[in-house]
Design an enzyme around this catalytic site. Structure first.
Site, PDB file in Angstrom:
ATOM      1  N   THR A 191       0.865  -1.174   0.000  1.00  0.00           N
ATOM      2  CA  THR A 191       0.000   0.000   0.000  1.00  0.00           C
ATOM      3  C   THR A 191       0.879   1.193   0.000  1.00  0.00           C
ATOM      4  O   THR A 191       1.167   1.778   1.004  1.00  0.00           O
ATOM      5  CB  THR A 191      -0.960   0.034   1.157  1.00  0.00           C
ATOM      6  OG1 THR A 191      -2.201   0.455   0.649  1.00  0.00           O
ATOM      7  CG2 THR A 191      -0.742   1.027   2.181  1.00  0.00           C
ATOM      8  N   GLU A 277       3.446   0.316  10.286  1.00  0.00           N
ATOM      9  CA  GLU A 277       2.437   0.683  11.287  1.00  0.00           C
ATOM     10  C   GLU A 277       2.766   0.074  12.650  1.00  0.00           C
ATOM     11  O   GLU A 277       2.889  -1.140  12.787  1.00  0.00           O
ATOM     12  CB  GLU A 277       1.053   0.247  10.811  1.00  0.00           C
ATOM     13  CG  GLU A 277       0.539   1.100   9.673  1.00  0.00           C
ATOM     14  CD  GLU A 277      -0.760   0.599   9.082  1.00  0.00           C
ATOM     15  OE1 GLU A 277      -1.444   1.406   8.431  1.00  0.00           O
ATOM     16  OE2 GLU A 277      -1.091  -0.588   9.253  1.00  0.00           O
TER      17      GLU A 277
END
Length: 404
Positions: A191, A277
């Protein structure tokens, strides 16, 4: 290759608009709560373009539009929004991507077929196109070019950008890159959005060849969580304003251009992996003495993609058994009885057997922000690398609450 060609300098202040003839801007237009969420890159003249896109069968509307847009090898602008992926939104999504393209073209007074569109953010929600259209009218050609890097971020905590310079035929050539990406990263571009600008002069065919080959050893070697996004896009624009003769054939000049490109893509790849993340550590896996570079890359990617390896590194646990298990689970033929493994230069496995390492030293080594996992397969002479991050409690929290 001459010494003049071989020297590449990284500038202290990275800026996507640093190459001659490029401009950029970023603004907050209301797609996200507070931070900047819309930006563009613009070249004074049409530039050669190359692109690579997600391998996911589900592809966002901007991906489909861009594949058509760059077919002729020319591009002059890129309009990007964050906060909404414009993915899996049906016919209206494609209309919205076209609207973004046309509105940006009108604002810049250029042909819409010279404008690429990119979106990133949550999947399956209709893009609030009125906010985007109004926002495009707020963007400026001579805007805040450094704000572009912030405008494309989603769960990123830091911007990822780099600017380098070198000489080609006695002319200073500048290349800049900016990327976003923190999660849903595996392993074929993930992503992520990546944009590279350069004032080098190169044919679109060679530019596409250079990019397609390069991503195999850079962006495609990142893995954060094993999920492949619907929106992955990397675009390179080369507008030729540096003034050297156009690169049209394989040569030492072309090889040097590829080295510059790889310098940028590798830096962006490592930046993305470092900002996974919830991550606390960058995991850098190097595999050497493999039968082929492809085998080495596949082993490295299998190790850095292992959830068990990731959690061990988060917990500062020198559980090398998870590493050798990941190696064995790859599709590469290996001999486990001759493999060596080390963690931040401390050997933990030699010739397929445990090494008597100092527990206190290894624990201290695994407290570092970067964990180097070095693997020697002892069955060839090729090497490869992959990058990722550890897997933490915060990763679960971030993704459990992403849409709420």
């Amino acid at each position: 290759m001459t010494e003049l060609l071989s020297k590449i300098t990284q500038l202290d202040n990275a800026n996507i608009a640093k190459p001659i003839g490029f401009h950029a801007d970023g603004q907050h237009v209301g797609l996200k709560h507070k931070s900047k969420d819309l930006g563009w890159i613009f070249s004074d003249v049409p530039a050669a373009v190359a692109g690579v896109f997600t391998t996911n069968q589900v592809q966002a509307a901007p991906i489909k539009l861009d594949k058509e847009t760059i077919k002729d090898g020319l591009l002059q602008a890129i309009i990007v929004n964050s906060g909404n992926a414009n993915a899996v939104t049906g016919k209206i999504g494609h209309q919205h991507a076209k609207t973004m393209q046309q509105t940006a073209a009108d604002s810049l007074n250029i042909d819409p077929n010279l404008v690429a569109v990119a979106s990133t953010g949550i999947i399956g929600q209709v893009l609030p196109i009125d906010k985007v259209v109004n926002g495009i009218h707020q963007l400026h050609i001579a805007g805040d070019s450094k704000a572009f890097a912030h405008a494309i971020m989603t769960t990123d905590t830091v911007e990822k950008s780099i600017t380098i310079q070198s000489q080609i035929d006695g002319h200073t050539v500048t290349m800049s890159g900016v990327a976003k990406g923190s999660g849903m990263l595996h392993p074929n571009m993930a992503t992520m959005l990546g944009f590279i600008t350069t004032d080098a002069s190169i044919s679109p065919v060679l530019l596409q060849k250079a990019l397609s080959e390069d991503v195999e050893t850079s962006f495609n070697q990142i893995t954060i969580d094993g999920d492949t996004s619907t929106n992955d896009t990397v675009l390179v624009m080369a507008n030729g304003q540096a003034g050297h003769d156009k690169i049209t054939t394989a040569s030492s000049t072309y090889d040097h251009f590829k080295t510059m490109l790889h310098t940028v893509t590798t830096a962006l790849s490592i930046g993305i992996a470092s900002d996974g993340e919830g991550a606390t550590k960058l995991l850098a896996v190097t595999v050497k003495n493999s039968e082929s570079s492809l085998d080495a890359r596949m082993v490295a990617k299998k190790v850095v993609g292992s959830s068990l390896v990731k959690t061990a590194m988060f917990g500062k646990d020198p559980n090398w058994g998870r590493i050798i298990a990941a190696i064995g689970a790859s599709d590469v033929t290996v001999d486990p009885d001759i493999i060596d493994i080390s963690l931040n230069t401390i050997p933990v496995m030699t010739d397929g057997a445990p090494t008597d390492f100092n527990q206190e030293a290894i624990t201290e080594a695994l407290e570092q922000k970067k964990i180097a996992i070095d693997i020697d397969l002892h069955n060839g002479s090729a090497s490869g690398q992959a990058w990722g991050s550890d897997l933490t409690y915060d990763y679960v929290k971030i993704n459990a609450l992403y849409s709420t």
